[in-house]
Design an enzyme around this catalytic site. Structure first.
Site, PDB file in Angstrom:
ATOM      1  N   CYS A 114      25.223 -41.414  37.552  1.00 32.34           N
ATOM      2  CA  CYS A 114      26.362 -42.079  38.187  1.00 32.34           C
ATOM      3  C   CYS A 114      25.957 -42.957  39.372  1.00 32.34           C
ATOM      4  O   CYS A 114      26.715 -43.843  39.778  1.00 32.34           O
ATOM      5  CB  CYS A 114      27.386 -41.053  38.639  1.00 32.34           C
ATOM      6  N   HIS A 250      32.177 -44.749  43.710  1.00 30.78           N
ATOM      7  CA  HIS A 250      32.022 -44.251  42.346  1.00 30.78           C
ATOM      8  C   HIS A 250      33.257 -43.412  42.038  1.00 30.78           C
ATOM      9  O   HIS A 250      33.681 -42.578  42.847  1.00 30.78           O
ATOM     10  CB  HIS A 250      30.753 -43.407  42.252  1.00 30.78           C
ATOM     11  N   ASN A 280      35.828 -41.064  34.973  1.00 30.67           N
ATOM     12  CA  ASN A 280      34.481 -41.286  35.505  1.00 30.67           C
ATOM     13  C   ASN A 280      33.652 -41.992  34.431  1.00 30.67           C
ATOM     14  O   ASN A 280      33.289 -41.395  33.428  1.00 30.67           O
ATOM     15  CB  ASN A 280      33.860 -39.943  35.879  1.00 30.67           C
TER      16      ASN A 280
END
Length: 323
Positions: A114, A250, A280
């Site tokens: 990520c 993020h 996500n």
């Protein structure tokens, strides 16, 4: 001549297929209320059968090129941040280069889960200010749905697929006013691998594997490490965190984002959030959120934007940029 890196354009792409919380609750023991309360996610996009990470990346890259008013042949560096490559090799970046018809510039992948887009952005900036390359495509692209255990409600409810891209250009430090990437910051602590990982791989099991996560422990690490990275990158740029115009995090979990905002005394209306409709998307989440902020007119040329991310590794980082 002293060089700096400026953003010329951005692009985003999401697969057509949408998976809502209600639909997901028919596949796993969960509910819309349970997911929203813990994550803020309402729905996510899922790549169709045969739709590859490179396909998503190519669409986002072309949109970024169009936004920048440039052609693929103007690009001499492509970096793709992804955890879900098309193939073990060659790199997804090489495949994207071919699909775009970009010619024989440098192309490679970055794997920091990520945090991948922060790592890729920082890497591209270093190549550009060295004078080695002139223009770069930095892409975050994931088909994360392919590595999920759809019986594990602790992970499968969180993730979605998508891609986002930036076109970056090296320019004279004296040009473009204050625009450009001001600083970046990257860290990893490999001792925390078991908090978030995939239980398969080429040299270990010979399988793709599935995402495994100790959610509570990741959450506790996230707010502290993300906040520290944001402060560090602003200190490097000699800019107080409170001077930023926009915070583009993020998109991991709404509660993590709120925790960082509170810890650093930011305002909720400074946050660009896409988590409700996208979930996500790992390395794609930052450019997707940034593009959303540009598209709806919130982020404007000259605004000071702070990015952050944390992912498996554990990796984390931040970057500060004047749009």
């Amino acid at each position: 001549m002293s060089l700096k890196t400026v953003l010329r354009g951005c692009g985003a792409f999401l697969p057509d297929q949408v998976l809502t919380n209600e639909e997901l609750s028919k596949r796993v023991d969960t509910s819309d209320e349970w997911i929203r309360e813990r994550t803020g996610i309402r729905e996510r996009h899922i790549a169709s059968e045969g739709e590859l990470t490179s396909d998503l990346a190519t669409h986002a890259a072309q949109a970024a090129l169009d936004n920048a008013g440039l052609k693929a042949s103007d690009i001499d560096l492509i970096i793709v941040a992804t955890t879900t490559p098309d193939l073990t090799f060659p790199s997804t970046a090489a495949i994207v280069q071919a699909k775009l018809g970009a010619g024989a510039g440098a192309a490679f992948d970055v794997q920091a889960v990520c945090s991948g887009f922060i790592y890729a952005l920082s890497t591209a900036e270093k190549f550009l200010i060295s004078g080695q390359h002139k223009r770069a495509l930095v892409i975050g692209a994931e088909t994360f749905s392919r590595i999920l255990d759809w019986e594990d409600r602790g992970t499968c409810v969180l993730f979605g697929d998508g891609a986002g891209a930036f076109v970056l250009e090296a320019v004279d430090e004296a040009d473009e006013g204050e625009r450009g990437i001001k600083a970046s910051y990257m860290r990893c602590d490999g001792r925390l691998v078991d908090l978030l990982y995939v239980d398969g791989g080429v040299s270990s099991t010979g399988t793709i594997g599935h995402v495994r996560m100790q959610g509570n422990k990741v959450f506790r690490e996230a707010v502290t490490r993300i906040s520290q990275a944001m402060v560090a990158v602003c200190e490097e740029a000699k800019t107080p965190v409170t001077d930023i115009d926009w915070f583009v995090p993020h998109q991991a979990n709404e509660r993590i984002i709120h925790g960082v905002v509170k810890k650093l005394n930011l305002r909720s209306d400074q946050v660009i959030s896409t988590i409700a409709g996208q979930g996500n998307t790992s390395a794609a989440s930052i450019p997707l959120a940034y593009c959303a902020g540009v598209a709806d007119g919130r982020i404007k040329t000259g605004d000071l934007v702070l990015f952050e991310a944390m992912g498996g590794g554990l990796t984390w980082g931040a970057a500060l940029m004047r749009a």
